[in-house]
Scaffold this motif. Structure first.
Motif, PDB file in Angstrom:
ATOM      1  N   UNK A  56     -51.752  28.091   3.317  1.00  0.00           N
ATOM      2  CA  UNK A  56     -50.900  26.980   2.793  1.00  0.00           C
ATOM      3  C   UNK A  56     -49.658  27.372   2.560  1.00  0.00           C
ATOM      4  N   UNK A  57     -48.968  28.412   3.163  1.00  0.00           N
ATOM      5  CA  UNK A  57     -47.637  28.482   2.966  1.00  0.00           C
ATOM      6  C   UNK A  57     -47.266  29.263   1.772  1.00  0.00           C
ATOM      7  N   UNK A  58     -45.975  29.677   1.507  1.00  0.00           N
ATOM      8  CA  UNK A  58     -45.458  30.500   0.456  1.00  0.00           C
ATOM      9  C   UNK A  58     -45.156  29.706  -0.783  1.00  0.00           C
TER      10      UNK A  58
ATOM     11  N   UNK B  77     -46.257  38.185  -7.145  1.00  0.00           N
ATOM     12  CA  UNK B  77     -45.655  37.231  -5.864  1.00  0.00           C
ATOM     13  C   UNK B  77     -46.313  36.255  -5.832  1.00  0.00           C
ATOM     14  N   UNK B  78     -47.790  35.998  -6.160  1.00  0.00           N
ATOM     15  CA  UNK B  78     -48.539  34.778  -5.956  1.00  0.00           C
ATOM     16  C   UNK B  78     -48.134  33.848  -7.041  1.00  0.00           C
ATOM     17  N   UNK B  79     -47.703  34.274  -8.095  1.00  0.00           N
ATOM     18  CA  UNK B  79     -47.203  33.309  -9.164  1.00  0.00           C
ATOM     19  C   UNK B  79     -45.922  32.620  -8.949  1.00  0.00           C
ATOM     20  N   UNK B  80     -45.065  33.209  -7.818  1.00  0.00           N
ATOM     21  CA  UNK B  80     -43.964  32.752  -7.749  1.00  0.00           C
ATOM     22  C   UNK B  80     -44.045  31.071  -6.972  1.00  0.00           C
ATOM     23  N   UNK B  81     -45.193  30.830  -6.423  1.00  0.00           N
ATOM     24  CA  UNK B  81     -45.291  29.418  -5.743  1.00  0.00           C
ATOM     25  C   UNK B  81     -45.389  28.559  -6.767  1.00  0.00           C
TER      26      UNK B  81
ATOM     27  N   UNK C 183     -45.005  31.388 -17.232  1.00  0.00           N
ATOM     28  CA  UNK C 183     -45.198  32.577 -16.235  1.00  0.00           C
ATOM     29  C   UNK C 183     -44.927  33.599 -16.414  1.00  0.00           C
ATOM     30  N   UNK C 184     -43.602  33.858 -17.182  1.00  0.00           N
ATOM     31  CA  UNK C 184     -42.892  35.033 -17.612  1.00  0.00           C
ATOM     32  C   UNK C 184     -43.974  36.016 -18.445  1.00  0.00           C
TER      33      UNK C 184
ATOM     34  N   UNK D 285     -52.516  28.451 -10.185  1.00  0.00           N
ATOM     35  CA  UNK D 285     -53.788  28.111  -9.445  1.00  0.00           C
ATOM     36  C   UNK D 285     -54.049  29.087  -8.432  1.00  0.00           C
ATOM     37  N   UNK D 286     -52.928  29.796  -7.715  1.00  0.00           N
ATOM     38  CA  UNK D 286     -53.314  30.699  -6.922  1.00  0.00           C
ATOM     39  C   UNK D 286     -53.768  32.065  -7.577  1.00  0.00           C
TER      40      UNK D 286
END
Length: 375
Positions: free
Chosen positions: A372-374, A233-237, A133-134, A242-243
């Protein structure tokens, strides 16, 4: 008669004895053939005056026209002097009578280069997104810095506005990282510090133009890096990759639907003063493609997502992607340029690819959090 339509030079008047004699090079004066030959002659067909195909087509080709009564050519066809029964040959139509082929639509860009660059960028994004992710956060930060460089360069070249690039680039990269590490709170703090850095950095130069320079700098900080933080911020889930993939796919599908349907069926302009190439038919294509793509992505990619939620997200993506594209078109029209840069063959610059993504990111992030929540 319009002789140019038949492929022969125009003839004026009648062929008299002197003309006939000079054509043969010798022989007595008088008619070149007797009454028996004359019965095999006939008047040439009468062609109405004016263009054969209408409009200015023939004028463009330089075809000659004759006025007055139709011309009668009393000369027998070549080779008929010794054979009175042989009729003159019908002249063949010239190329001027053939209808012009319909013009082909042009895509306006090098489609092969655009597809190649798009596939290459997609491969880099997917690889970084699902491996570490990083690394993807670093890709976003690099895209932000390059986008800021393109935007500030065009502002200085076209308007003489000197938005300070150094604090924008440093603050923009920090903003993306802060959004990934600390969420929305970290993004807002980084945004405020970046704006303050722009104000202070510009003080090192003469005061003339200070207000417009810092205003453009704060706008650039919000427009490029702050909106990009919502991708981080999407990536932190837990299902962050997939988001982000859903967000990217829906934006690309929306742009593709608008391009494909607009290019093929587009007739009614959507915003001719801002972007003459965009049509209402293209907007319909964007909505349909994005809603179908959203239903599929929410049903199969997002955990706890349902197809009807995907329809809503797809509709929102089509709207924000179109508005983002129009917003950047407004900026480029004000600057008098077509593209923000030339870094990506077939696409333009980085900012020409971020125009739809940037305003779409916060909307998709918010709707996913609601549905679907954070995570």
């Amino acid at each position: 008669m319009n002789d140019s339509s038949w492929g022969a030079p125009p003839q004026a008047g009648y062929w008299g004895p002197s003309d006939q004699g000079s054509a043969q090079g010798a022989g007595p004066a008088g008619p070149a053939y007797d009454a028996h030959d004359a019965q095999h002659t006939r008047p040439m067909p009468i062609v109405p005056e004016g263009p054969a195909h209408g409009g200015d087509q023939d004028d463009d080709r330089g075809a000659a026209r004759l006025s007055g009564p139709p011309v009668r050519d009393d000369r027998p066809a070549a080779g008929s002097y010794g054979n009175p029964s042989q009729k003159p040959q019908e002249p063949m139509p010239s190329a001027a009578q053939q209808p012009a082929p319909a013009p082909k639509k042009s895509a306006g860009r090098d489609l092969g280069a655009a597809i190649g660059v798009g596939v290459g960028l997609g491969a880099v994004i997917i690889a970084s997104l699902f491996v570490v992710k990083a690394v993807f956060v670093g890709v976003v930060a690099v895209a932000v810095v390059v986008g800021l460089w393109e935007l500030t360069s065009r502002l200085e070249e076209r308007k003489g506005i000197k938005a300070p690039l150094v604090p924008l680039a440093v603050g923009g990269a920090a903003m993306v990282v802060a959004g990934y590490v600390r969420g929305a709170e970290g993004a807002w703090v980084a945004m405020a510090l970046t704006a303050l850095a722009v104000l202070v950095w510009r003080m090192t130069e003469p005061p003339e133009g200070y207000l417009k320079d810092v205003t453009a700098g704060v706008f650039a900080a919000f427009y490029v890096p702050f909106l990009a933080t919502f991708v981080a911020m999407m990536l932190t889930a837990d299902d962050g990759p997939r988001r982000v993939l859903t967000f990217l796919l829906l934006t690309v599908v929306s742009d593709t639907g608008a391009y494909a349907i607009g290019w093929r069926f587009g007739k009614h302009k959507l915003a001719p003063r801002i972007s003459p190439g965009k049509t209402r038919e293209g907007l319909v294509g964007a909505v349909v493609f994005a809603m179908v793509g959203g239903a599929l992505c929410l049903q199969f990619l997002i955990e706890d997502g349902t197809w009807w939620q995907g329809l809503i997200i797809g509709l929102a993506v089509a709207a924000t992607a179109t508005l983002g594209d129009l917003g950047e078109s407004m900026i480029k029209r004000d600057l008098g340029i077509k593209d923000m840069g030339t870094l990506l063959p077939g696409h333009g610059g980085i900012m020409d690819r971020l125009d739809s993504l940037l305003p779409t990111a916060p909307v998709v992030w918010l709707l996913l959090v609601i549905f679907v929540g954070s995570g």
